[in-house]
Design a protein around this motif. Structure first.
Motif, short mmCIF file in Angstrom:
data_model
loop_
_atom_site.label_atom_id
_atom_site.label_comp_id
_atom_site.label_asym_id
_atom_site.label_seq_id
_atom_site.Cartn_x
_atom_site.Cartn_y
_atom_site.Cartn_z
N PRO A 25 0.82 -1.22 0.00
CA PRO A 25 0.00 0.00 0.00
C PRO A 25 0.85 1.27 0.00
O PRO A 25 2.09 1.19 -0.04
CB PRO A 25 -0.79 -0.14 1.30
CG PRO A 25 0.10 -0.95 2.18
CD PRO A 25 0.81 -1.91 1.29
N GLY A 26 0.19 2.41 0.08
CA GLY A 26 0.90 3.69 0.03
C GLY A 26 2.03 3.81 1.03
O GLY A 26 3.08 4.42 0.75
N SER A 27 1.87 3.21 2.19
CA SER A 27 2.92 3.28 3.22
C SER A 27 4.22 2.64 2.72
O SER A 27 5.31 3.05 3.12
CB SER A 27 2.47 2.54 4.49
OG SER A 27 1.24 3.05 4.91
N PHE A 52 -0.13 12.06 8.13
CA PHE A 52 0.80 11.35 7.25
C PHE A 52 2.18 12.01 7.22
O PHE A 52 3.18 11.32 7.04
CB PHE A 52 0.17 11.16 5.87
CG PHE A 52 -1.02 10.25 6.00
CD1 PHE A 52 -0.84 8.89 6.21
CD2 PHE A 52 -2.32 10.75 6.01
CE1 PHE A 52 -1.94 8.04 6.40
CE2 PHE A 52 -3.42 9.91 6.20
CZ PHE A 52 -3.22 8.55 6.39
N ARG A 55 3.89 10.53 10.08
CA ARG A 55 4.38 9.18 9.81
C ARG A 55 5.74 9.24 9.09
O ARG A 55 6.62 8.44 9.32
CB ARG A 55 3.36 8.45 8.93
CG ARG A 55 3.61 6.98 8.84
CD ARG A 55 2.56 6.30 8.00
NE ARG A 55 1.28 6.15 8.67
CZ ARG A 55 0.27 5.44 8.18
NH1 ARG A 55 0.40 4.82 7.02
NH2 ARG A 55 -0.87 5.35 8.82
N VAL A 99 3.67 16.15 2.37
CA VAL A 99 2.46 15.51 1.84
C VAL A 99 1.72 16.55 0.99
O VAL A 99 1.42 17.65 1.47
CB VAL A 99 1.55 15.01 2.99
CG1 VAL A 99 0.27 14.39 2.42
CG2 VAL A 99 2.29 14.00 3.85
N ALA A 101 -1.37 16.23 -0.51
CA ALA A 101 -2.80 16.29 -0.15
C ALA A 101 -2.98 15.52 1.16
O ALA A 101 -2.95 14.29 1.16
CB ALA A 101 -3.65 15.67 -1.25
N THR A 103 -4.68 13.74 3.74
CA THR A 103 -5.98 13.07 3.86
C THR A 103 -6.56 13.20 5.26
O THR A 103 -7.77 13.11 5.45
CB THR A 103 -5.82 11.57 3.52
OG1 THR A 103 -4.78 11.43 2.57
CG2 THR A 103 -7.09 11.00 2.95
N ASP A 128 4.51 13.01 -1.09
CA ASP A 128 3.42 12.06 -0.92
C ASP A 128 2.26 12.50 -1.81
O ASP A 128 1.69 13.58 -1.62
CB ASP A 128 2.99 12.05 0.57
CG ASP A 128 1.83 11.10 0.83
OD1 ASP A 128 0.86 11.11 0.06
OD2 ASP A 128 1.88 10.38 1.85
N VAL A 130 -0.36 10.31 -2.42
CA VAL A 130 -1.30 9.20 -2.25
C VAL A 130 -2.73 9.65 -2.57
O VAL A 130 -3.44 9.00 -3.33
CB VAL A 130 -1.21 8.61 -0.81
CG1 VAL A 130 -2.36 7.64 -0.55
CG2 VAL A 130 0.13 7.89 -0.63
N THR A 131 -3.13 10.80 -2.02
CA THR A 131 -4.51 11.25 -2.24
C THR A 131 -4.61 12.22 -3.42
O THR A 131 -5.69 12.46 -3.92
CB THR A 131 -5.06 11.85 -0.93
OG1 THR A 131 -5.36 10.75 -0.06
CG2 THR A 131 -6.33 12.65 -1.11
N GLN A 153 -5.81 3.18 -4.07
CA GLN A 153 -7.20 3.11 -3.60
C GLN A 153 -7.86 4.47 -3.45
O GLN A 153 -8.98 4.54 -2.99
CB GLN A 153 -7.25 2.37 -2.24
CG GLN A 153 -6.74 3.14 -1.04
CD GLN A 153 -5.24 3.07 -0.85
OE1 GLN A 153 -4.50 2.85 -1.80
NE2 GLN A 153 -4.76 3.27 0.38
N LYS A 154 -7.16 5.54 -3.80
CA LYS A 154 -7.77 6.85 -3.63
C LYS A 154 -8.34 7.32 -4.98
O LYS A 154 -9.30 6.72 -5.45
CB LYS A 154 -6.73 7.83 -3.06
CG LYS A 154 -6.18 7.41 -1.68
CD LYS A 154 -7.17 7.73 -0.61
CE LYS A 154 -6.66 7.76 0.81
NZ LYS A 154 -5.99 6.58 1.33
C1 LIG Z 1 -1.61 11.06 2.37
C2 LIG Z 1 -1.44 9.60 2.68
N1 LIG Z 1 -0.21 9.09 2.74
C3 LIG Z 1 0.00 7.78 3.02
C4 LIG Z 1 -1.05 6.93 3.25
C5 LIG Z 1 -0.79 5.49 3.55
O1 LIG Z 1 -1.33 4.71 2.55
P1 LIG Z 1 -1.80 3.19 2.83
O2 LIG Z 1 -2.89 3.25 3.83
O3 LIG Z 1 -2.25 2.74 1.47
O4 LIG Z 1 -0.61 2.46 3.32
C6 LIG Z 1 -2.35 7.42 3.20
C7 LIG Z 1 -3.51 6.54 3.47
O5 LIG Z 1 -4.62 6.96 3.61
C8 LIG Z 1 -2.55 8.78 2.90
O6 LIG Z 1 -3.78 9.28 2.85
#
Ligand SMILES: Cc1ncc(COP(=O)(O)O)c(C=O)c1O
Length: 359
Positions: A25-27, A52, A55, A99, A101, A103, A128, A130-131, A153-154
């Motif tokens: 996944p995104g992580s 995020f 993180r 980041v 966007a 989330t 990042d 992801v979103t 998945q976004k």
């Molecule tokens: C901005 C952002 N970065 C990283 C992630 C982590 O992605 P994942 O949950 O697919 O590991 C998310 C997940 O919602 C996210 O919104």
């Protein structure tokens, strides 16, 4: 595999050779970029304006990096001047992470300005997306972003479990000049590329999630069939339409409008409402799930996703109808009708313009 790479380049708007879907996944994208670009003792500047970004700080610290945090209140856009000051005060910083966007808050930051700042101060940018990818413009080459990762998945509207990433030559050179091994065997891009690279043939590294990759292939085809500009416009219109309708119901955005994401709308919950109860009612009665606040926004906001396939007039109408019914006195639906009419006015642009959406 080659078709997925070619389509990812179009979606990221890049010619970077190293543009691949990672298994995870995104992580995994986040961690892969950071563990490959940082060595123990390096200095990294990390912008935090939500969960995020925080993180990323944790991962940088686990890489043994001297991690400088530029902290913001949740919901704010990243402050370019403060980041520049941090880069000036930490001249040895080799990486700037942020980041695009957030989330967790619904705030958009100025990715182009941040990538420019990183380059100006001799640091690599790690972004990042992801979103953001597929929902708002992400222009990797034009912004000269060095390492960018996303999730499926976004706004790509694909099952979870794959993280598309792209790294430019500057980032690859940094990896080649490492004096220590990447501490993660699984995420070592040198090894991963033996499977995804063009020249070296295909050497087994790990068992790829082929079903998910077929899903991504189809999702990317749909994104490109719609066209990136149309897709961004659709997200912008649906987000604006929903906010207009919410305003009629007395619900205001949490994030300042100019920095607010259209695909993740954060709404301030009025003090007299039991926010969790309303979320549960939406789910139970109408099968609509909206998110609660995270971290310091817990209990204070709702987070409404309008991403990819769900950014459609039918979703906007359904949510305004359900939320309106949940908020109005029993039997009343005046506000609900007005809210939907306000949204329809904005969504009318879909029919007038070239943007397409399923009604
Ligand atoms: C901005 C952002 N970065 C990283 C992630 C982590 O992605 P994942 O949950 O697919 O590991 C998310 C997940 O919602 C996210 O919104």
């Amino acid at each position: 595999m080659d078709e997925i790479k070619a389509m990812l380049r179009l979606v990221f708007r890049t010619s970077n050779e190293l543009t691949i879907p990672l298994s995870g996944p995104g992580s995994v994208g986040m961690e892969t970029c950071l563990v490959n670009l940082l060595e123990p003792g390096d200095t990294a500047v990390v912008c935090v304006n939500g969960a995020f970004g925080a993180r990323m700080v944790e991962i940088c610290r686990r890489c043994g990096a001297n991690t400088i945090v530029v902290a913001h209140s949740w919901g704010q856009t990243i402050d370019i001047d403060r980041v520049e000051r941090a880069l000036r005060e930490n001249a040895s910083a080799c990486l700037l992470a942020f980041v695009h966007a957030e989330t967790s808050t619904g705030a958009r930051s100025d990715a182009q300005a941040l990538c420019h700042l990183a380059a100006k101060h001799g640091a690599l940018s790690v972004m990042d997306a992801v979103t953001s990818l597929g929902g708002i413009p992400v222009d990797v080459d034009f912004w000269a972003a060095d390492a960018v990762y996303s999730g499926t998945q976004k706004c790509l509207s694909c099952p979870p479990g794959i993280s598309p990433i792209t790294l430019n030559k500057r980032a690859i050179e940094r990896i080649q000049k490492r004096t220590t091994k990447v501490q993660s065997w699984f995420m070592d891009l040198g090894l991963v590329m033996s499977y995804w690279g063009d020249q070296a043939g295909r050497t087994y590294h790990h068992t790829a999630p082929v079903n998910a990759l077929y899903g991504l292939h189809e999702a990317l085809l749909l994104v490109l069939e719609e066209g990136l500009e149309s897709r961004h416009a659709r997200h912008a219109i649906m987000g604006e339409a929903l906010c207009r309708g919410l305003a009629v119901l007395g619900l205001q955005r949490y994030v300042e409008a100019q920095f607010a994401l259209p695909q993740l709308i954060t709404v301030t919950v009025p003090r007299d409402l039991d926010e969790a109860q309303i979320r549960q009612a939406l789910l139970r009665r109408y099968h609509i799930e909206i998110g609660g606040g995270l971290g310091e926004l817990s209990g204070r906001v709702w987070r409404i996703g309008l991403m990819g396939e769900t950014a459609q007039p039918s979703s906007v109408r359904a949510l305004l109808g359900a939320l309106g019914q949940s908020l109005e006195e029993p039997g009343g639906d005046k506000n609900t009708q007005r809210a939907i009419a306000a949204a329809e006015e904005v969504m009318g642009q879909i029919q007038k313009g070239s943007v397409t959406a399923n009604s």
